[in-house]
Design an enzyme around this catalytic site. Structure first.
Site, PDB file in Angstrom:
ATOM      1  CB  SER A  32      -0.868   0.016   1.257  1.00 18.71           C
ATOM      2  OG  SER A  32      -0.033   0.246   2.376  1.00 18.71           O
ATOM      3  CE  LYS A  33      -1.453   7.146  -2.486  1.00 19.70           C
ATOM      4  NZ  LYS A  33      -2.891   7.031  -2.589  1.00 19.70           N
ATOM      5  NE  ARG A  34       0.608   0.650   6.525  1.00 20.59           N
ATOM      6  CZ  ARG A  34       1.520  -0.302   6.621  1.00 20.59           C
ATOM      7  NH1 ARG A  34       2.681  -0.057   7.164  1.00 20.59           N
ATOM      8  NH2 ARG A  34       1.271  -1.528   6.168  1.00 20.59           N
ATOM      9  N   GLY A  62       5.245   1.140   0.610  1.00 21.08           N
ATOM     10  CA  GLY A  62       5.963   1.091  -0.661  1.00 21.08           C
ATOM     11  C   GLY A  62       5.418   2.102  -1.638  1.00 21.08           C
TER      12      GLY A  62
END
Ligand code: GLU
Length: 485
Positions: free
Chosen positions: A256-258, A260
């Protein structure tokens, strides 16, 4: 007659397409191309608060950039269009009405506050949360009373008792007990359709034969099958489902954005080639059957089968993507490499793009092709050739100003000045003879100072080739200037 293979990629672009979307698109595309079927691109934009025109345009752009051409879809058209769900609202409304008329669906007047209160109570009683069926069988009086209160009604699908079982082409038989699949909303109070209605109606109406998509959508499958049933679809016309394994980040949590970089636009800007992205992403959950890791798009379409898709999660590995990108860069012809590299040079404001500059970039590319893993490294590597106010970078200054370096530079200047032929060979011969053989210096020490004097930095292509490209007078001027520092 065998069924025509029709595979669809159906994103809801609520932002830039991400790694997960594109992995799905790629598998869909590869399967369609492998089988000679159709690849359909459908935009699921019924949630107009989150899907914007810009994101839709960006999604088209990303697919095109990756080379995932579609046979039916936006801008291409096709026999079952339109392919934007926002242009198909009448179709969904008609089906919802039919479901109401048939008694498969009903109007539900519960407010969100009431629903939340009841869910809270279910949680407290340790029951599975979900719609409790309160509006399933309202009397005309109850309906009239709700209407009189001015309540909006949603359309809810009746989920019969029992279970849904289907064969997933990747996971095998999958079963869902309906006690965990409560009656679900098809149409919101404002008349807009929900995903489950639109996706199921479209997959049937667009004659989709295979739904290859992410595992996160597995649990929505029984609801979609319920819609097919209400539509009266024959079993043999149901699409075959194939749910692709999750893509995990390095930390083993879902990517997820978190944890990667997920946006494909980011990879494009960071200098990854579309072929590298496709090559890498297709290995996330699929393998060609041997341990090869370099796969061209053509090989992919020849080799791709759903049978070789793995059901266990795949881990995203940036290092591996970079290695593949480096391989793909090395496989480019110089003209192809130039086409990819120029926008990076211009964006970094190293060149403006004159013919002369382009010619120089082209002659410099062979010496860096082996050395980079991302196109975004090109400007830093080649900027020494274009500097108008050349200066040694601050963090390298100390490596040309000490006494030993001054000696090296002085000697170099003396040896290079008389050269009549300025090629990497003559430069190398002159410098080796004096610095290595006569002075007995280690090459790293000797050439390091010259490299910094001439290119301004420790990040640069091979020294002698760089000096040849830069030319004699600029090279000597820079060495003199470093001596004066
Ligand atoms: N539009 C859905 C999404 O982007 C996917 C639809 C599907 O593949 O079934 O999550």
């Amino acid at each position: 007659m065998a069924r025509e293979i029709r595979v669809r990629f159906a994103p809801s672009p609520t932002g830039d397409l991400h790694v997960g979307n594109i992995r799905t698109a790629l598998f869909d595309w590869a399967y369609a191309r492998h089988t000679g079927g159709k690849f359909i691109f459908r935009i699921e934009d019924t949630d107009t608060t989150r899907v914007t025109d810009e994101y839709i345009a960006a999604a088209l752009d990303t697919l095109r950039w990756l080379g995932l051409d579609w046979d039916e879809g936006p801008e291409v058209g096709g026999p079952y269009g339109p392919y934007l769900q926002s242009q198909r609202l009448d179709i969904y409304a008609d089906w919802a009405q039919k479901f109401l008329d048939q008694g498969d669906a009903y109007h539900c007047y519960c407010t969100s506050v009431e629903l939340e209160e009841r869910r809270e109570a279910q949680r407290a009683a340790n029951e599975a949360p979900g719609y409790d069926g309160q509006c399933r069988d309202l009397s005309p009086e109850q309906v009239a009373a709700f209407r009189a209160e001015g309540r909006d009604a949603v359309v809810r699908m009746r989920m019969p008792d029992g279970s849904t079982t289907f064969v997933d082409a990747i996971r095998g038989e999958v079963s869902f007990e309906h006690k965990f699949v409560p009656d679900f909303v098809l149409v919101r109070g404002d008349g807009s359709p929900l995903y489950t209605l639109a996706v199921a109606v479209d997959d049937i109406m667009m004659k989709v034969s295979h739904v290859l998509r992410g595992e996160d959508l597995l649990s929505s499958t029984p609801r979609q099958i319920r819609v097919y049933q209400a539509m009266g679809v024959a079993l043999e016309d149901y699409p075959i489902f194939a749910h692709l394994p999750f893509v995990m980040g390095q930390d083993n949590a879902k990517l997820s954005k978190r944890n990667g970089e997920v946006s494909i636009a980011w990879y494009r800007d960071a200098g990854f080639l579309p072929e590298a992205i496709c090559n890498y992403l297709v290995l996330l959950g699929w393998s060609p059957g041997d341990d090869r890791e370099n796969i061209t798009m053509k090989e992919l379409t020849e080799l791709f089968t759903v049978e070789r898709v793995n059901s266990s999660p795949a881990r995203f590995d940036m290092k591996k993507l970079e290695a593949i990108n480096g391989d793909k860069i090395r496989a480019l012809t110089i003209d192809e490499f130039l086409t990819w590299a120029l926008p990076f040079m211009i964006r970094a404001q190293v060149i403006t793009g004159t013919d002369e500059q382009i010619a120089l970039v082209k002659s410099a590319l062979p010496i860096i092709q082996e050395r980079i893993t991302r196109l975004s490294e090109v400007p830093a590597m080649l900027k020494f050739l274009f500097a108008t106010n050349f200066a040694v970078e601050a963090d390298s200054l100390s490596k040309v100003t000490d006494a030993a370096s001054k000696d090296v530079l002085k000697r170099s200047l003396a040896e290079l000045t008389p050269l009549t032929q300025w090629t990497h060979d003559t430069i190398e011969a002159a410098l080796r003879a004096s610095l290595i053989e006569e002075l007995g210096l280690k090459p790293r020490i000797a050439f390091g100072s010259v490299r910094i004097a001439v290119t301004g930095s420790t990040v640069s292509p091979p020294l002698f080739e760089s000096m040849e490209l830069l030319g004699k007078s600029a090279s000597l001027e820079r060495i003199s200037a470093a001596l004066a520092l």
